[in-house]
Design a protein around this motif. Structure first.
Motif, short mmCIF file in Angstrom:
data_model
loop_
_atom_site.label_atom_id
_atom_site.label_comp_id
_atom_site.label_asym_id
_atom_site.label_seq_id
_atom_site.Cartn_x
_atom_site.Cartn_y
_atom_site.Cartn_z
N LYS A 236 3.54 1.53 -0.33
CA LYS A 236 2.28 2.00 -0.59
C LYS A 236 1.70 1.27 -2.06
N ALA A 237 0.51 1.01 -2.21
CA ALA A 237 0.05 0.39 -3.32
C ALA A 237 0.18 1.31 -4.52
N MET A 238 0.37 1.11 -5.86
CA MET A 238 0.48 2.05 -6.73
C MET A 238 -1.01 2.55 -6.81
N GLU A 239 -2.10 1.76 -6.84
CA GLU A 239 -3.40 2.56 -6.72
C GLU A 239 -3.48 3.85 -6.10
N LYS A 240 -3.19 3.70 -4.69
CA LYS A 240 -3.37 4.76 -3.68
C LYS A 240 -2.05 6.14 -4.09
N ILE A 241 -0.88 5.50 -4.65
CA ILE A 241 0.14 6.46 -4.96
C ILE A 241 -0.44 7.35 -6.00
N LEU A 242 -0.78 6.61 -7.22
CA LEU A 242 -1.43 7.62 -8.30
C LEU A 242 -3.00 7.92 -7.94
#
Length: 119
Positions: free
Chosen positions: A108-114
């Motif tokens: 998963k992309a960091m922008e979605k994780i965070l």
């Protein structure tokens, strides 16, 4: 009722497993650290200090500088249990961290994780 043994376990004992899980899937220690900092508000220096001091999970979360309010947006299963349904606060925080590392390892992309900041 006695505390779950994870509460007294040093974060430093589990941390290498988080790193290994991420690295097996092509992710990095830096990304794992970013996730932990986002969740807890620890700086990198503070995170390294609690790892070196072998701070246990209960203390790690109790003394976290700023638990991210957006962590309540974390949903899904971890170990067959919905993280959003866990009532015990410390266990919920531990499972939030587990879930974020799982999402990282799943690509998963960091922008979605965070998750975006909540109001």
């Amino acid at each position: 009722m006695p505390k779950h043994k994870i509460y007294t376990m040093p974060v430093a004992e589990v941390y290498p497993h988080y790193i290994a899980k991420a690295e097996r899937k092509g992710r990095t220690k830096t990304e794992v650290d970013e996730i932990i900092r986002w969740l807890t508000g620890y700086s990198q220096i503070e995170l390294e200090a609690v790892l070196e001091k072998r701070t246990d999970f209960e203390t790690f979360f109790a003394e976290a500088p700023h638990l991210n309010p957006s962590r309540t947006l974390i949903k899904g299963l971890i170990c067959g249990i919905r993280v959003e349904d866990i009532e015990e606060p410390t266990m919920r925080e531990i499972r939030f961290m587990d879930k974020l590392v799982d999402e990282l390892a799943q690509g998963k992309a960091m922008e979605k994780i965070l998750r975006p900041k909540t109001c």
